[in-house]
Design a protein around this motif. Sequence first.
Motif, PDB file in Angstrom:
ATOM      1  N   UNK A  81      34.871  38.001  48.353  1.00  0.00           N
ATOM      2  CA  UNK A  81      33.474  37.940  47.887  1.00  0.00           C
ATOM      3  C   UNK A  81      33.027  39.155  47.082  1.00  0.00           C
ATOM      4  N   UNK A  82      33.663  40.309  47.267  1.00  0.00           N
ATOM      5  CA  UNK A  82      33.239  41.511  46.544  1.00  0.00           C
ATOM      6  C   UNK A  82      34.181  41.846  45.391  1.00  0.00           C
ATOM      7  N   UNK A  83      35.284  41.103  45.248  1.00  0.00           N
ATOM      8  CA  UNK A  83      36.291  41.432  44.237  1.00  0.00           C
ATOM      9  C   UNK A  83      35.744  41.263  42.826  1.00  0.00           C
ATOM     10  N   UNK A  84      36.118  42.187  41.972  1.00  0.00           N
ATOM     11  CA  UNK A  84      35.721  42.115  40.565  1.00  0.00           C
ATOM     12  C   UNK A  84      36.343  40.887  39.903  1.00  0.00           C
ATOM     13  N   UNK A  85      35.699  40.397  38.874  1.00  0.00           N
ATOM     14  CA  UNK A  85      36.247  39.284  38.115  1.00  0.00           C
ATOM     15  C   UNK A  85      37.639  39.651  37.599  1.00  0.00           C
ATOM     16  N   UNK A  86      38.592  38.800  37.860  1.00  0.00           N
ATOM     17  CA  UNK A  86      39.962  39.029  37.420  1.00  0.00           C
ATOM     18  C   UNK A  86      40.844  39.668  38.469  1.00  0.00           C
ATOM     19  N   UNK A  99      49.395  49.067  36.889  1.00  0.00           N
ATOM     20  CA  UNK A  99      48.952  48.154  35.835  1.00  0.00           C
ATOM     21  C   UNK A  99      47.959  47.109  36.365  1.00  0.00           C
ATOM     22  N   UNK A 100      47.181  47.460  37.368  1.00  0.00           N
ATOM     23  CA  UNK A 100      46.228  46.496  37.935  1.00  0.00           C
ATOM     24  C   UNK A 100      45.114  46.164  36.952  1.00  0.00           C
ATOM     25  N   UNK A 101      44.851  47.058  35.991  1.00  0.00           N
ATOM     26  CA  UNK A 101      43.751  46.856  35.059  1.00  0.00           C
ATOM     27  C   UNK A 101      42.415  47.338  35.587  1.00  0.00           C
ATOM     28  N   UNK A 102      42.387  47.877  36.799  1.00  0.00           N
ATOM     29  CA  UNK A 102      41.138  48.316  37.408  1.00  0.00           C
ATOM     30  C   UNK A 102      40.605  49.572  36.723  1.00  0.00           C
ATOM     31  N   UNK A 103      39.289  49.692  36.687  1.00  0.00           N
ATOM     32  CA  UNK A 103      38.641  50.895  36.167  1.00  0.00           C
ATOM     33  C   UNK A 103      38.447  51.946  37.249  1.00  0.00           C
ATOM     34  N   UNK A 124      35.629  47.392  41.929  1.00  0.00           N
ATOM     35  CA  UNK A 124      35.467  48.054  40.627  1.00  0.00           C
ATOM     36  C   UNK A 124      35.827  47.092  39.499  1.00  0.00           C
ATOM     37  N   UNK A 125      35.064  47.073  38.422  1.00  0.00           N
ATOM     38  CA  UNK A 125      35.351  46.152  37.306  1.00  0.00           C
ATOM     39  C   UNK A 125      36.731  46.403  36.706  1.00  0.00           C
ATOM     40  N   UNK A 126      37.353  45.345  36.220  1.00  0.00           N
ATOM     41  CA  UNK A 126      38.615  45.483  35.498  1.00  0.00           C
ATOM     42  C   UNK A 126      38.322  45.849  34.048  1.00  0.00           C
ATOM     43  N   UNK A 127      39.142  46.730  33.491  1.00  0.00           N
ATOM     44  CA  UNK A 127      39.010  47.094  32.089  1.00  0.00           C
ATOM     45  C   UNK A 127      40.177  46.573  31.259  1.00  0.00           C
TER      46      UNK A 127
END
Length: 299
Positions: A81-86, A99-103, A124-127
């Motif tokens: 429920x709290x996970x960033x999109x992606x 290489x998770x893409x996390x910011x 945290x949002x993915x970048x």
Amino acid sequence: MADDLLADFVRADRERGLGTYGIHVHREGHEPVSHRFRSDDRVNLYSVAKTFTSVAAGLAEAEGLLSLDDLFLDHFPELRPVAADGFERVTLRHLLTMTSGSSHHWSSYERVDPADLLREFVAAPLEAVPGERFRYVGSGPYAIGRVIARTSGADLRAYLEPRLFRPLGVHHPAWHTCPLGFPFADSELFLRTGELARFAQLILQGGEWQGRQVVPADYVRRIAAEKVSTAPVAAWGPQFSDGYGLGVWLGGDGTFRMDGAYGQFVVIDPERRAAITVTAHFERSGDLLTAIHELLATL
């Protein structure tokens, strides 16, 4: 013989002020050679700890507790429920290869303010799309440690105690923990130069130690074989431009290394069948790495 082999390195340390604490050279078929510049106390290995965390993941994979292809959130469904999109596409391999893409930006030398560091990381949002961009941070290895704790019932240090530390004769090493009691996994593991050198020899020998297969040989092979591009950090220096594996930096000359801040190094040369282990405190650790490669070229 030991003095002759290490004479140039000892001279380089003195003339260049490399800050070396100790150096240990293992060459297959030869007696090990070492030199101490100070007492062999346990020191913070900093990011060398990431390789220990990688090996723990390999052991857990061999025991059927996890796969590097697992989606992280499959192990922590309560965080969906709290996970960033992606973030639902992030695998354990992405976490090990940065290489998770996390910011999310965190390293273990920074204070942990959130109630649960893992929850903050997941939110945290993915970048970048998972798997597409290298970003060197401590969050991924920490998350791997949490997966191992959940799947095995033992925290990372306790999990490795009978499987790795005890076979190598490493007695109860300290590994600093987050406020919830989980080892930081990316850093803060304390070992002596000689203890780290045993781990180096184990990796050089394909996971075998004194006639026993301690770490699966296939996983040891994969450590340097599963390569991702480190182009985003190439500006750090040439030693960071040849790629990253499962918790190790790759060299363009066929070597690979464990690399911790202030000069904690294990350089493994599969072709020469040699491993050089160094602990130190030196701000310009690239100069120290150069001296290690100069020594390696003479073996």
